[in-house]
Scaffold this active site. Structure first.
Site, PDB file in Angstrom:
ATOM      1  N   SER A 252      13.435   3.397  -7.953  1.00 22.06           N
ATOM      2  CA  SER A 252      12.340   4.190  -7.394  1.00 22.06           C
ATOM      3  C   SER A 252      12.582   4.734  -5.986  1.00 22.06           C
ATOM      4  CB  SER A 252      11.047   3.366  -7.394  1.00 22.06           C
ATOM      5  OG  SER A 252      11.162   2.241  -6.553  1.00 22.06           O
ATOM      6  N   LYS A 297       2.248   0.589  -3.779  1.00 26.43           N
ATOM      7  CA  LYS A 297       3.148   1.231  -2.814  1.00 26.43           C
ATOM      8  C   LYS A 297       2.381   2.074  -1.804  1.00 26.43           C
ATOM      9  CE  LYS A 297       7.286   1.171  -5.677  1.00 26.43           C
ATOM     10  NZ  LYS A 297       8.405   1.927  -6.273  1.00 26.43           N
TER      11      LYS A 297
END
Length: 358
Positions: A252, A297
Site C-alpha cells: 500500500s 490510515k
C-alpha cells in the site's frame, strides 16, 4: 442474611465471574488500529527513507507520508472484553483471526507474502516514478522460481539472468517456454545465464556468463518438454535507488514512494511545504489501486498532523463515511492524478481538488 442482601451479593459474584470469564476466555479475533506514518522525504531510524546514488537529487520540504495499519500478531489471543471494547471503539477494527492469518498458512508464510508485496510495491514505485520523469528503465529476463526436485533444481536459481537458450537471445519471459518446447522430453537445453549473485546490482549485459545444461522432462498436462522453472522480468535502473523501511509489509505504500522519488529527483517541492499523507498500491504504468484499512490510515495521518490525504479512488466511498476533522480526502486514480492534486495544493487551489464522497 436478609434476602435483598443475598440477592445483591449473588449478583455481584455473578458479575465478577462473568468479568473474569471475559478476561480469561480467548476469542478467535484479531485487532487492527492506526499504525505509524513515515515521511518518504525524510528519515526513519536515522536513515533516509529514499536513498538515491548516481543521480542528482534536490532537497524537498513538506511531508509525503505513507501510512500503515497496526495489526495484532498471529500468536496474540484476544479475550472477550478486548473484543467488545474494539467493536465499540472508533479507532479500532476487530476481525476474525483467520482473515489475517488463514489456517492454511503459517505466520511465517503470511510475513513472507507481506514482504514480497512490499518489495514489489517498491519496484513498481521506482518504475512508475522514473517513467514519469522520462528516465529510461531497462528490463531483463530472470529465473523467477525453480520447481523443487524438477530438472532445473540445483542448476538454475531464482535471480539468475537468462541471456540465451541454446544460443538464441532471450528478450521476453515468454521466449523461455517457446525455446524449451522446441525440444523433446529427454533432450538437453542449454541456458546461458549470469548467476544471481553476479547479476545483482550489475549490468548483466557486461557481466560474465556461464552455460547450464538441463535435461528436459515431460509435462504431465500436455506432454511437452519442460525444465521446471518460472521465468520473470526484472527491471534495471540507470542509478541506485534504495528504499529503507523496516517492519513494514504489504503493497500500500507504492504511491507515496513514487511521489517521494519524483520530489527528490526534480527541483522544487511537490507539496509546497504542506503536510500531505496518503496510501495506494501502484503498478508500473502509474495506476493507483485500493488498499485495506483506509479509515484507520486516515486517523493515523490526521493524528500525525496531515491536512490532505491522497485516497485511492476505489477507497473513497469508505473513507468518506468517517473523515477525521481537519483532513481533506483527495481522490486519485493514477500517479498523474496525484501530481495534479499536489500542484493544486501547493498553488492553494484547494477548491479544485477532486474530493471523496460517500
Amino acid at each position: 442474611m436478609p434476602r435483598r442482601t443475598a440477592t445483591m451479593l449473588a449478583s455481584t459474584l455473578l458479575f465478577i465471574a462473568l468479568l473474569c470469564a471475559g478476561v480469561l476466555m480467548p476469542v478467535p479475533y484479531a485487532e487492527l488500529g492506526p499504525g505509524p506514518t513515515v515521511n518518504t522525504l525524510g528519515e526513519h531510524d536515522g536513515e533516509p527513507v529514499l536513498k538515491i546514488s548516481g543521480h542528482k537529487t534536490y532537497p524537498a520540504r513538506g511531508h509525503l507520508n505513507m501510512t500503515t495499519v497496526r495489526v495484532t500478531g498471529a500468536d496474540y489471543r484476544m479475550n472477550m472484553v478486548e473484543a467488545v471494547v474494539g467493536w465499540l471503539g472508533h479507532d479500532k477494527v476487530v476481525v476474525p483471526h483467520d482473515t489475517l492469518y488463514p489456517d492454511d498458512k503459517t505466520p511465517e508464510q503470511v510475513d513472507q507474502e507481506n514482504a514480497e508485496d512490499f518489495s514489489l510495491s517498491q519496484e513498481n514505485a521506482k518504475v512508475a516514478a522514473l517513467r514519469e520523469l522520462d528516465i529510461e528503465v531497462g528490463t531483463r529476463v530472470i529465473v523467477d522460481s525453480v520447481v523443487k526436485d524438477g530438472p532445473s533444481d540445483g542448476k538454475l536459481h531464482a535471480g539468475d539472468v537468462i541471456r540465451a537458450v541454446d544460443g538464441q537471445k532471450v528478450d521476453r519471459a515468454e521466449d523461455i517456454r517457446t525455446f524449451v518446447t522446441k525440444h523433446k522430453p529427454g533432450q538437453q537445453v542449454v541456458f546461458t545465464v549470469v548467476p544471481a549473485g553476479v547479476a545483482k546490482g550489475n549490468d548483466a549485459n557486461r557481466a560474465p556468463t556461464r552455460d547450464v545444461t538441463v535435461t528436459a522432462t515431460r509435462a504431465k498436462d500436455d506432454g511437452r518438454a519442460m525444465v521446471g522453472l518460472q521465468a520473470g522480468v526484472e527491471h534495471t535502473f540507470p542509478f541506485t535507488i534504495d528504499i529503507k523501511l523496516a517492519d513494514v509489509g504489504g503493497p500500500s505504500a507504492g504511491l507515496m514512494f513514487a511521489l517521494g522519488l519524483i520530489d527528490k529527483l526534480e527541483p522544487g517541492d511537490l507539496t509546497g511545504g504542506e503536510f500531505v499523507a496518503g496510501t495506494g498500491t501502484i503498478d508500473e504504468d502509474g495506476n493507483v489501486g485500493p488498499i485495506g484499512g483506509i479509515q484507520l490510515k486516515t486517523i493515523a495521518a490526521r493524528d500525525e498532523g496531515a491536512t490532505y490525504f491522497l485516497t485511492p479512488e476505489a477507497n473513497c466511498a469508505t473513507a468518506a463515511k468517517d473523515v477525521p476533522g481537519g483532513l481533506t480526502l483527495v481522490k486519485v486514480g493514477t500517479l498523474d492524478d496525484a501530481l495534479a492534486a499536489l500542484e493544486d495544493i501547493r498553488e492553494h487551489r484547494t477548491d479544485e481538488l477532486p474530493s471523496c464522497e460517500g
